[in-house]
Design a protein around this motif. Structure first.
Motif, short mmCIF file in Angstrom:
data_model
loop_
_atom_site.label_atom_id
_atom_site.label_comp_id
_atom_site.label_asym_id
_atom_site.label_seq_id
_atom_site.Cartn_x
_atom_site.Cartn_y
_atom_site.Cartn_z
N LEU A 130 -59.99 -10.20 69.15
CA LEU A 130 -60.64 -9.28 69.95
C LEU A 130 -62.53 -8.70 69.35
N GLY A 131 -62.59 -8.21 70.60
CA GLY A 131 -64.44 -7.44 70.29
C GLY A 131 -64.20 -5.97 71.09
N HIS A 132 -64.48 -5.32 69.63
CA HIS A 132 -65.21 -3.78 69.53
C HIS A 132 -66.23 -4.28 69.83
N ALA A 133 -66.51 -3.00 70.53
CA ALA A 133 -68.02 -2.22 71.20
C ALA A 133 -68.29 -0.25 70.68
N ALA A 134 -69.40 -0.33 69.95
CA ALA A 134 -69.66 1.22 69.97
C ALA A 134 -71.48 1.04 69.84
N GLY A 135 -71.81 2.46 70.13
CA GLY A 135 -72.77 2.83 69.94
C GLY A 135 -73.34 3.12 68.55
#
Length: 322
Positions: A130-135
């Motif tokens: 899966l992909g994970h996105a965070a600031g």
């Protein structure tokens, strides 16, 4: 097997009668609990509760890609643990259903239910990344929660299109491919940033890539569908590798025509290419940074604007019945 069926009653391509029939079919093979979503984010809450309580072995999402994304984020609220967490299953009910189709599921809801029943009987499943996105820590954005995505993300032009489509749907328009085409043209005509790229790709140990006007992050192929035509921005993208990035440094009328034609003619072996095109394959971690806030989307869900997002590809994050 105990399972929770999370139903989006507003799913584009299913009727009440269809949902009743497939629910009955699934209940013949499973000890089934059914929960209908009532508001945005409800599917995530239902999946999170099921994962925390350990009450089921599988969570089935009946809806479009947005419903699937919410269920995935609920299951992985406390991080990936595929040997402990419930398995994910999907019955496509949206207008495009990219994730389900990328898994090889039929796009027809009845046929997909039959395929899911076959997989349940044979114990067929796979582990997917899966992909994970965070600031990032140095982001100027207000604090926003990290989020998982299943097939794609975007910062810039394509996310602007998604935002326009969501605005039209909020006014009662149906989600159709024609609607996406119209909003793509309107985004092109109204986007002041398309002639001067401000997005930078930062990768550990690599020189930054600057001057991008749009970026698409892919966790699998295809990126999307136009009707029944799959679209492949970067060759080789897979649930079994890290993330891929496609970017453009120009969206002039000539560039839009050229690269739009390439997307329409793309194959799993040949994606977007040329002087203004960037393709990065199997990148485990990177940050997209821009000079001013740009639209941001995950799995076709518009999430406002961002100035920076850090992406990670997480291997073998979730077990899927397929």
């Amino acid at each position: 097997m105990r399972a929770l069926l999370v139903v989006n009653p507003a799913a584009t391509t299913t009727s009440v009668r269809t949902r009743e029939v497939l629910t009955h079919a699934l209940a013949s093979e499973l000890k089934l609990e059914v929960a209908a979503t009532e508001y945005r984010g409800h599917a995530r809450e239902l999946a999170r509760r099921a994962a925390e309580q350990g009450s089921v072995e599988a969570v089935i999402a009946l809806g479009g890609d947005g419903t699937v994304n919410e269920v995935v984020n609920g299951l992985l609220e406390h991080g990936p643990d595929p040997d402990r967490l419930p398995r994910l299953a999907v019955v496509p009910g949206g207008s495009t259903n990219v994730f389900a189709r990328a898994l090889g599921m039929p796009n027809d809801v009845v046929e997909a239910t039959g395929a899911l029943l076959d997989a349940l009987r044979t114990g067929s499943e796979r582990l997917i990344g899966l992909g994970h996105a965070a600031g990032p820590a140095d982001s100027r954005d207000a604090e926003v929660p990290a989020r998982w995505f299943t097939f794609c993300a975007g910062l810039g032009f394509d996310a602007g299109v998604v935002g326009r489509v969501e605005a039209q749907r909020a006014r009662g328009k149906r989600s159709t491919h024609a609607l996406y085409v119209r909003q793509t043209l309107r985004q092109f005509l109204g986007d002041p940033q398309r002639s001067r790229g401000t997005i930078t790709v930062e990768r550990p140990g690599e020189e930054p890539v600057t001057g991008l006007v749009m970026t698409i992050v892919c966790n699998t192929n295809p990126w999307t569908y136009l009707g029944n035509r799959p679209v492949y921005p970067v060759p080789g993208t897979s649930f079994d590798s890290a993330l891929d990035v496609m970017g453009l440094t120009s969206l002039s009328p000539a560039a839009l025509t050229r690269y739009g034609t390439q997307l329409l003619r793309s194959t799993p072996e040949r994606g977007v290419h040329g002087r203004h095109a960037l393709s990065l394959h199997d990148v485990p971690r990177f940050t997209l940074r821009c000079a001013q806030p740009l639209p941001f989307q995950l799995d076709g869900d518009h999430l406002g604007v961002r100035t920076a997002v850090t992406f990670s590809g997480v291997a073998r994050a979730l077990r899927v019945i397929v």
